[in-house]
Design a protein around this motif. Structure first.
Motif, mmCIF file in Angstrom:
data_model
loop_
_atom_site.group_PDB
_atom_site.id
_atom_site.type_symbol
_atom_site.label_atom_id
_atom_site.label_comp_id
_atom_site.label_asym_id
_atom_site.label_seq_id
_atom_site.Cartn_x
_atom_site.Cartn_y
_atom_site.Cartn_z
ATOM 1 N N LYS A 206 19.340 -52.149 23.824
ATOM 2 C CA LYS A 206 18.850 -50.374 23.894
ATOM 3 C C LYS A 206 17.739 -50.122 22.903
ATOM 4 N N ASP B 240 17.110 -52.538 28.748
ATOM 5 C CA ASP B 240 18.411 -52.365 29.289
ATOM 6 C C ASP B 240 18.854 -53.561 29.939
ATOM 7 N N GLU B 241 17.974 -54.146 30.830
ATOM 8 C CA GLU B 241 18.113 -55.263 31.823
ATOM 9 C C GLU B 241 18.547 -56.610 31.276
ATOM 10 N N GLU C 220 22.668 -43.971 38.390
ATOM 11 C CA GLU C 220 23.386 -44.505 37.242
ATOM 12 C C GLU C 220 22.777 -45.225 36.176
ATOM 13 N N ILE C 221 21.724 -46.158 36.611
ATOM 14 C CA ILE C 221 20.976 -46.609 35.559
ATOM 15 C C ILE C 221 20.368 -45.794 34.460
ATOM 16 N N LYS D 12 22.363 -44.060 31.879
ATOM 17 C CA LYS D 12 22.786 -45.020 30.578
ATOM 18 C C LYS D 12 21.560 -45.369 29.575
ATOM 19 N N ILE D 13 20.445 -45.008 30.037
ATOM 20 C CA ILE D 13 19.121 -45.091 29.440
ATOM 21 C C ILE D 13 19.136 -43.972 28.194
ATOM 22 N N LEU E 164 13.952 -49.249 30.198
ATOM 23 C CA LEU E 164 14.665 -49.925 31.382
ATOM 24 C C LEU E 164 14.681 -51.314 31.351
ATOM 25 N N MET F 262 22.270 -45.392 42.775
ATOM 26 C CA MET F 262 22.297 -46.734 41.970
ATOM 27 C C MET F 262 21.229 -46.379 40.837
ATOM 28 N N ILE F 263 19.958 -45.861 41.285
ATOM 29 C CA ILE F 263 19.016 -45.746 40.255
ATOM 30 C C ILE F 263 19.526 -44.441 39.226
#
Length: 189
Positions: free
Chosen positions: A118, A113-114, A4-5, A8-9, A110, A1-2
């Motif tokens: 961006k 993104d949340e 994947e995050i 996208k950063i 990060l 999961m991390i």
């Protein structure tokens, strides 16, 4: 999961005109505050900018996408900035300070993104002029500018070809080549 995050950063360089609020910028810096810091020195100080005129003025003093000819236009400029600075004269190990800024900047991206934003970490800006625009006191020196906003572009990670890591852009599609894992690991024991 991390993982994947983290995929996208990416650095985004064109944005919609959706405003980033000061409260959202404060929340991003709250995340930066929890980043590790060499010797727990916590020397980074922040200036938060969401004022439209100031954002436009800072944009005019910044360079984006230095490896390609494309440049964003004012209509797709960032709608918020976080300036990373420190007291001057700087006391301590400047290399460790850059390390600290990298960790804090990653946390900011990060959190951005949340929130649906961006950003792009920018070191190519007219530091003296930006300091003047922000009325930064003389006992502070700026280092890094983080440009933020709602993304207008798409950024895609692609495999590098023959070691070429130069990014490219076609319209609103930005491509970032990454070396394969087996090329960056030089030894396993």
């Amino acid at each position: 999961m991390i993982l994947e995050i983290l995929k996208k950063i990416r650095s985004h360089r064109s944005f919609t005109q959706h405003k980033v609020t000061l409260n959202e910028l404060r929340y991003m810096v709250e995340g930066a505050r929890y980043a590790a810091s060499a010797k727990n020195s916590q020397k980074i100080r922040y200036v938060l900018v969401s004022d439209e005129k100031l954002c436009n003025d800072i944009f005019a003093q910044s360079k984006f996408a230095g490896a390609i000819k494309w440049k964003p236009e004012l209509g797709e400029s960032p709608r918020g900035y976080i300036l990373m600075c420190t007291e001057s004269p700087f006391e301590g190990n400047e290399n460790l300070f850059y390390f600290d800024m990298g960790l804090a900047a990653q946390n900011i991206l990060l959190i951005a993104d949340e929130l649906g934003y961006k950003g792009c970490i920018v070191a190519a800006f007219n530091k003296k002029e930006v300091e003047k625009l922000l009325e930064l006191e003389n006992n502070f020196t700026s280092y890094i500018l983080i440009a933020l906003g709602e993304p207008k572009d798409n950024v895609t990670v692609v495999p590098s070809v023959m070691g070429n890591t130069t990014y490219s852009r076609i319209k609103n599609e930005h491509y970032v080549p990454k070396l394969p894992l087996d090329e960056i690991i030089i030894k396993e024991k």
